[in-house]
Design a protein around this motif. Structure first.
Motif, PDB file in Angstrom:
ATOM      1  N   ALA A  29       0.819  -1.216   0.000  1.00  0.00           N
ATOM      2  CA  ALA A  29       0.000   0.000   0.000  1.00  0.00           C
ATOM      3  C   ALA A  29       0.851   1.264   0.000  1.00  0.00           C
ATOM      4  CB  ALA A  29      -0.935  -0.007   1.205  1.00  0.00           C
ATOM      5  N   PHE A  30       1.971   1.235   0.708  1.00  0.00           N
ATOM      6  CA  PHE A  30       2.767   2.450   0.858  1.00  0.00           C
ATOM      7  C   PHE A  30       3.924   2.572  -0.130  1.00  0.00           C
ATOM      8  CE2 PHE A  30       0.436   2.508   4.774  1.00  0.00           C
ATOM      9  CZ  PHE A  30       0.207   3.854   4.978  1.00  0.00           C
ATOM     10  N   THR A  31       4.130   1.576  -0.974  1.00  0.00           N
ATOM     11  CA  THR A  31       5.207   1.659  -1.957  1.00  0.00           C
ATOM     12  C   THR A  31       4.718   1.516  -3.395  1.00  0.00           C
ATOM     13  OG1 THR A  31       5.701  -0.715  -1.847  1.00  0.00           O
ATOM     14  CG2 THR A  31       6.914   0.740  -0.327  1.00  0.00           C
ATOM     15  N   ILE A  37      15.328   2.167  -5.390  1.00  0.00           N
ATOM     16  CA  ILE A  37      15.804   2.232  -4.018  1.00  0.00           C
ATOM     17  C   ILE A  37      14.776   2.846  -3.091  1.00  0.00           C
ATOM     18  CG2 ILE A  37      17.015   4.460  -4.052  1.00  0.00           C
ATOM     19  CD1 ILE A  37      18.330   1.145  -2.632  1.00  0.00           C
ATOM     20  N   GLU A  38      13.955   3.755  -3.592  1.00  0.00           N
ATOM     21  CA  GLU A  38      12.920   4.346  -2.747  1.00  0.00           C
ATOM     22  C   GLU A  38      11.912   3.297  -2.296  1.00  0.00           C
ATOM     23  OE1 GLU A  38      11.333   7.785  -4.723  1.00  0.00           O
ATOM     24  OE2 GLU A  38      13.296   8.776  -4.746  1.00  0.00           O
ATOM     25  N   ALA A  39      11.510   2.433  -3.197  1.00  0.00           N
ATOM     26  CA  ALA A  39      10.586   1.359  -2.844  1.00  0.00           C
ATOM     27  C   ALA A  39      11.253   0.350  -1.911  1.00  0.00           C
ATOM     28  CB  ALA A  39      10.080   0.659  -4.104  1.00  0.00           C
ATOM     29  N   THR A  40      12.483  -0.010  -2.220  1.00  0.00           N
ATOM     30  CA  THR A  40      13.202  -0.996  -1.414  1.00  0.00           C
ATOM     31  C   THR A  40      13.425  -0.502   0.009  1.00  0.00           C
ATOM     32  OG1 THR A  40      14.311  -1.845  -3.372  1.00  0.00           O
ATOM     33  CG2 THR A  40      15.328  -2.345  -1.255  1.00  0.00           C
ATOM     34  N   ASP A  41      13.955   0.712   0.127  1.00  0.00           N
ATOM     35  CA  ASP A  41      14.236   1.241   1.461  1.00  0.00           C
ATOM     36  C   ASP A  41      12.958   1.461   2.261  1.00  0.00           C
ATOM     37  OD1 ASP A  41      16.945   1.177   0.986  1.00  0.00           O
ATOM     38  OD2 ASP A  41      17.184   3.343   0.762  1.00  0.00           O
ATOM     39  N   THR A  42      11.931   2.015   1.636  1.00  0.00           N
ATOM     40  CA  THR A  42      10.667   2.233   2.343  1.00  0.00           C
ATOM     41  C   THR A  42      10.075   0.913   2.805  1.00  0.00           C
ATOM     42  OG1 THR A  42      10.224   4.241   1.063  1.00  0.00           O
ATOM     43  CG2 THR A  42       8.344   3.209   2.151  1.00  0.00           C
ATOM     44  N   GLY A  43      10.080  -0.083   1.929  1.00  0.00           N
ATOM     45  CA  GLY A  43       9.560  -1.400   2.294  1.00  0.00           C
ATOM     46  C   GLY A  43      10.319  -2.026   3.446  1.00  0.00           C
ATOM     47  N   LEU A  71      17.724   5.939   2.772  1.00  0.00           N
ATOM     48  CA  LEU A  71      16.693   6.616   1.987  1.00  0.00           C
ATOM     49  C   LEU A  71      16.829   8.131   2.091  1.00  0.00           C
ATOM     50  CD1 LEU A  71      14.144   6.574   0.232  1.00  0.00           C
ATOM     51  CD2 LEU A  71      12.809   6.278   2.343  1.00  0.00           C
ATOM     52  N   ILE A  72      17.070   8.638   3.286  1.00  0.00           N
ATOM     53  CA  ILE A  72      17.253  10.082   3.470  1.00  0.00           C
ATOM     54  C   ILE A  72      18.431  10.571   2.628  1.00  0.00           C
ATOM     55  CG2 ILE A  72      17.960  11.848   5.132  1.00  0.00           C
ATOM     56  CD1 ILE A  72      16.266  10.239   7.231  1.00  0.00           C
ATOM     57  N   ASP A  73      19.547   9.858   2.678  1.00  0.00           N
ATOM     58  CA  ASP A  73      20.709  10.242   1.871  1.00  0.00           C
ATOM     59  C   ASP A  73      20.376  10.239   0.388  1.00  0.00           C
ATOM     60  OD1 ASP A  73      22.237  10.543   4.169  1.00  0.00           O
ATOM     61  OD2 ASP A  73      23.231   8.578   3.959  1.00  0.00           O
TER      62      ASP A  73
END
Length: 83
Positions: A29-31, A37-43, A71-73
């Protein structure tokens, strides 16, 4: 028995809330609109935050922090590139 092994693979207790909500559904739902990398790190942040209390404790919190910092970096680097 095969069934109990299947449950450990497809529906382990440490990935399920007391109400039956599964972490994989939360991650999806959130990715859904993220890539790479955004999807991977968030997951991974979501995964480790959801399971820490029932699996590896502080180690999972540290893993969540690592993925969050990564993810922040990444996002900061993208912002710098787009200036």
């Amino acid at each position: 028995m095969y069934e109990s092994k299947d449950v450990m693979v497809s529906h382990p207790a440490h990935y399920q809330s007391e109400t039956g909500l599964e972490v994989i559904d939360v991650i999806e739902a959130f990715t859904f609109d993220l890539k790479g990398i955004e999807a991977t790190d968030t997951g991974n942040v979501l995964k480790y935050m959801c399971r820490w209390k029932n699996k590896n404790g502080v180690q999972d919190l540290e893993k969540a922090r690592w993925y969050l910092e990564h993810l922040i970096d990444h996002v900061k680097n993208l912002e710098e590139e787009n200036k």
